[in-house]
Design an enzyme around this catalytic site. Structure first.
Site, PDB file in Angstrom:
ATOM      1  N   GLY A 165      -9.517   1.790   0.707  1.00 55.60           N
ATOM      2  CA  GLY A 165      -9.847   3.149   0.305  1.00 55.60           C
ATOM      3  C   GLY A 165     -10.329   4.000   1.464  1.00 55.60           C
ATOM      4  N   HIS A 201      -7.117   4.411  -3.065  1.00 56.57           N
ATOM      5  CA  HIS A 201      -7.839   5.610  -3.501  1.00 56.57           C
ATOM      6  C   HIS A 201      -8.452   6.358  -2.319  1.00 56.57           C
ATOM      7  CE1 HIS A 201     -11.830   3.735  -2.913  1.00 56.57           C
ATOM      8  NE2 HIS A 201     -11.250   2.629  -3.345  1.00 56.57           N
ATOM      9  N   ASP A 202      -8.391   7.683  -2.404  1.00 55.82           N
ATOM     10  CA  ASP A 202      -9.027   8.602  -1.457  1.00 55.82           C
ATOM     11  C   ASP A 202      -8.433   8.543  -0.055  1.00 55.82           C
ATOM     12  OD1 ASP A 202     -11.269   9.617  -3.244  1.00 55.82           O
ATOM     13  OD2 ASP A 202     -11.702   7.470  -3.268  1.00 55.82           O
TER      14      ASP A 202
END
Length: 285
Positions: A148, A130-131
């Protein structure tokens, strides 16, 4: 190439695929057998999902993206704070995602989006968390895993089975060696190797292959040795060495880029020099 029975320029969906009618499909899209495409997905022209590909969430695949079997794109992040927020995933044009890759969407606590640039290659069994933000032309080799919020600059190379700690930054044109555990930032054009990554030089091979002339490479070599002298005897503070490099070599765009990267805020700090079992000569090729 279109699948048998599919006309070029026309969208084709295999009978076994499950495509939500609310999904947006461009011209010439091919969705192969046993794929699943969610309602908020947008597929650009000539996107190709080979077979058993799952695409979910607010996910955009730009023109010409190709995803191979058993990959999942845009599924929820592996973050205990995630509470179902409408976050996003975006993959740039002509990027190729090979088998068994997982790419998760962003979090509300982060940028809200996982973004992969154009013309990237993500090889089998890699994980993009994520991200994460990957620039254009990035190559991720087999079995690479990212925490992340990792940021990878344009044309960087992450070699097989490397592991990147969350919030690590890898600069433009850098190379991370196979099996590296990267806990700190890697400067632009840097080369890191070892079980716990250590900076062993610049990515000389990558610089030559990208057409940088020998004179500039020599100037970059001198700047790097000024930043990171081989002997620790009488070594000044890094900030002082950076000031000297800026005065002597700051007119060289790539050196200036390295200095800007080093001065930017960092959650992890900079990867430090060290032999990591090799010498600078070993990575010059």
């Amino acid at each position: 190439m279109p699948e048998p029975g599919q006309h070029p320029g026309k969208t084709g969906i295999h009978p076994t695929a499950l495509v939500d009618p609310r999904a947006s499909l461009g011209e010439g899209v091919w969705i192969g057998p046993w794929c699943m495409v969610g309602p908020d997905v947008r597929l650009g022209d000539n996107v190709r999902l080979h077979a058993s590909v799952m695409v979910e969430g607010q996910t955009v695949l730009e023109e010409g993206v190709e995803v191979y079997p058993f990959s999942t794109v845009g599924y929820p992040p592996q973050d205990l704070k995630y509470a179902g927020e409408k976050t996003r995933c975006h993959i740039g044009a002509r990027t190729v995602v090979r088998e068994n890759v997982t790419i998760h969407r962003g979090t509300a606590q982060g940028a809200g989006e996982t973004r992969i640039g154009r013309d990237c290659l993500i090889m089998a069994n890699a994980h993009v968390a994520h991200d994460c933000v990957l620039g254009d032309g990035v190559i991720i080799v087999n079995n690479v895993v990212m925490g992340g919020h990792v940021m990878i600059g344009d044309n960087a190379r992450i070699m097989g089975s490397a592991a990147l700690h969350q919030f690590v930054r890898v600069g433009h044109g850098a190379v991370v060696g196979g099996l590296c555990g990267v806990e700190m930032d890697v400067i632009p054009y840097g080369s890191v190797l070892g079980n716990r990554a250590r900076l062993v030089g610049l990515n000389w091979i990558g610089l030559r292959r990208s057409g940088v002339d020998a004179g500039e490479i020599q100037q970059m070599r001198l700047a790097f040795r000024e930043l990171y002298p081989r002997s620790s005897r009488g070594r000044s503070l890094l900030g002082e060495r950076m000031d000297r490099v800026r005065q002597r070599y700051g007119h060289i765009d790539r050196v200036a880029e390295m200095l800007r990267f080093m001065e930017e805020p960092s959650r992890r700090g900079l990867t430090r020099p060290g032999q990591a079992g090799v010498s600078e000569k070993d990575v010059e090729g």
